[in-house]
Design an enzyme around this catalytic site. Structure first.
Site, short mmCIF file in Angstrom:
data_model
loop_
_atom_site.label_atom_id
_atom_site.label_comp_id
_atom_site.label_asym_id
_atom_site.label_seq_id
_atom_site.Cartn_x
_atom_site.Cartn_y
_atom_site.Cartn_z
CE LYS A 250 -4.38 0.92 2.38
NZ LYS A 250 -5.25 0.32 1.38
CB SER B 82 -3.00 4.39 0.03
OG SER B 82 -4.17 3.73 -0.15
CB ALA C 17 -4.05 5.81 9.59
CD GLU D 181 -7.58 -7.27 2.38
OE1 GLU D 181 -8.37 -7.03 3.30
OE2 GLU D 181 -7.45 -6.55 1.38
P1 0O2 Z 1 -6.96 -0.21 -1.74
O1 0O2 Z 1 -6.69 1.04 -2.49
O2 0O2 Z 1 -7.37 -1.33 -2.62
O3 0O2 Z 1 -5.83 -0.59 -0.85
P2 0O2 Z 1 -13.41 -1.17 5.07
O4 0O2 Z 1 -12.89 0.14 4.53
O5 0O2 Z 1 -13.57 -1.16 6.57
O6 0O2 Z 1 -14.60 -1.70 4.33
P3 0O2 Z 1 -11.21 -2.99 5.55
O7 0O2 Z 1 -11.60 -3.08 6.99
O8 0O2 Z 1 -9.85 -2.54 5.27
O9 0O2 Z 1 -12.25 -2.16 4.69
O10 0O2 Z 1 -11.31 -4.43 4.98
P4 0O2 Z 1 -12.03 -4.99 3.69
O11 0O2 Z 1 -13.47 -4.69 3.71
O12 0O2 Z 1 -11.63 -6.40 3.67
O13 0O2 Z 1 -11.42 -4.15 2.48
C1 0O2 Z 1 -10.06 -4.15 2.19
C2 0O2 Z 1 -9.83 -3.96 0.72
O14 0O2 Z 1 -10.83 -4.64 -0.05
C3 0O2 Z 1 -9.93 -2.53 0.23
O15 0O2 Z 1 -8.73 -1.86 0.49
C4 0O2 Z 1 -10.18 -2.74 -1.26
O16 0O2 Z 1 -9.00 -3.17 -1.93
C5 0O2 Z 1 -11.14 -3.91 -1.23
N1 0O2 Z 1 -12.52 -3.42 -1.14
C6 0O2 Z 1 -13.31 -3.44 -0.08
N2 0O2 Z 1 -14.51 -2.93 -0.36
C7 0O2 Z 1 -14.49 -2.54 -1.66
C8 0O2 Z 1 -15.44 -1.94 -2.55
O17 0O2 Z 1 -16.59 -1.64 -2.20
N3 0O2 Z 1 -15.03 -1.70 -3.84
C9 0O2 Z 1 -13.78 -2.03 -4.27
N4 0O2 Z 1 -13.47 -1.76 -5.54
N5 0O2 Z 1 -12.85 -2.58 -3.44
C10 0O2 Z 1 -13.20 -2.84 -2.16
P5 0O2 Z 1 -8.71 -0.27 0.53
O18 0O2 Z 1 -7.70 0.12 1.55
O19 0O2 Z 1 -10.07 0.28 0.71
O20 0O2 Z 1 -8.24 0.15 -0.89
#
Ligand code: 0O2
Length: 266
Positions: free
Chosen positions: A48, A52, A57, A140
């Site tokens: 990451k 980002s 955070a 992840e």
């Molecule tokens: P990036 O830019 O990909 O690193 P939360 O924000 O609480 O829903 P959490 O707790 O970090 O997310 O865990 P979750 O739900 O497992 O989501 C982690 C990652 O899954 C995200 O990282 C995205 O890569 C992907 N993701 C989750 N929800 C969505 C969505 O609705 N649409 C898309 N396109 N991707 C999703 P980041 O850090 O959000 O983004």
């Protein structure tokens, strides 16, 4: 945190992404080499970006010193599969491994997110062997089909474009597209057997051709050129007929023939 400290903090994450990517790519390779269907089509990985990490955070109210503990996707691996059924196969592969410890699983394949997002997420703890010893980090692993990945990638770009304020008509279209993706995956699953057969046959043919060519290469230096040319002509003739059974039979005979020369040499 100083820029230098960020760089230092991210070093084991880069190592983990490289290692994990390689480990899953080995599975693809192993399946290909042994003529077995691979549930993994493609592997991607990324660390990451610092902006980002900071954004997440801030959004989740995480203190800087808790980032490594509370942000679980600093190291991210994405495993792309052809069919929905392959996702389970990959999850089971990960569950059976001793080099990665699962700490959480989130099934957004069965229970899609309100956005329409679908993917299977596994958070693992992974040992990175650093210069000064072992560092445990979290990573992840996202497992999804090609179709789910297509949707996720487009939606992610749109989220970025609209900074989370996506217009309703676009959101509605994305929901419709998410439904279409479910249908597409279902349709593909219904012809999975046919597609897998075709891919396995292609792989088997490749393997036999490579074995024939290897055998012919081994004959150079031991058999006479006229004999080798005759074998080559016969191979091209059978190859053009596109008959796998004949090709396999020819390869078996060639195996015995080459083996005879090897025995003579000894
Ligand atoms: P990036 O830019 O990909 O690193 P939360 O924000 O609480 O829903 P959490 O707790 O970090 O997310 O865990 P979750 O739900 O497992 O989501 C982690 C990652 O899954 C995200 O990282 C995205 O890569 C992907 N993701 C989750 N929800 C969505 C969505 O609705 N649409 C898309 N396109 N991707 C999703 P980041 O850090 O959000 O983004």
């Amino acid at each position: 945190m100083e820029t230098r400290m960020w760089r230092e903090m991210l070093v084991p994450y880069y190592a983990a992404v490289d290692e994990l990517k390689m480990k899953f790519e080995h599975i693809i390779r192993e399946c290909r080499d042994t003529g077995v269907y691979s549930p993994i089509e493609q592997v991607e990985g990324r660390v990451k970006r610092i902006p980002s990490i900071l954004e997440k955070a801030q959004k989740k109210d995480i203190e800087i010193e808790d980032i490594e503990r509370d942000i679980q996707d600093i190291a991210g691996i994405r495993i792309i599969c052809q069919f929905v059924e392959d996702i389970n196969a990959v999850v089971n592969i990960i569950r059976n491994r001793t080099d990665m410890k699962i700490i959480e699983e989130r099934d957004y394949v069965t229970n899609s997110k309100p956005s329409g997002y679908r993917s299977y997420h596994i958070i693992i703890e992974y040992d990175v062997h650093m210069y000064e010893g072992v560092k445990k980090i979290k990573a992840e692993i996202q497992i999804r089909t090609l179709a789910m990945n297509f949707w996720g990638t487009i939606e992610h770009s749109l989220q970025y474009k609209y900074h989370g304020q996506m217009p309703n008509h676009i959101r509605a279209r994305l929901h419709a597209a998410a439904d279409a993706i479910i249908m597409l995956d279902k349709e593909m699953s219904s012809v999975r057997g046919e597609i897998m057969d075709a891919q396995n046959n292609m792989q088997k043919t490749d393997t036999v051709i490579m074995e024939v060519l290897n055998n012919i290469e081994n004959l150079y230096g031991v058999a006479n050129t006229r004999e080798i040319n005759k074998i080559q002509d016969e191979f091209y003739r059978i190859y053009e007929q596109n008959d796998m059974e004949q090709l396999q039979k020819f390869n078996n005979e060639l195996d015995i023939f080459t083996e005879g020369y090897r025995a003579q040499k000894i």
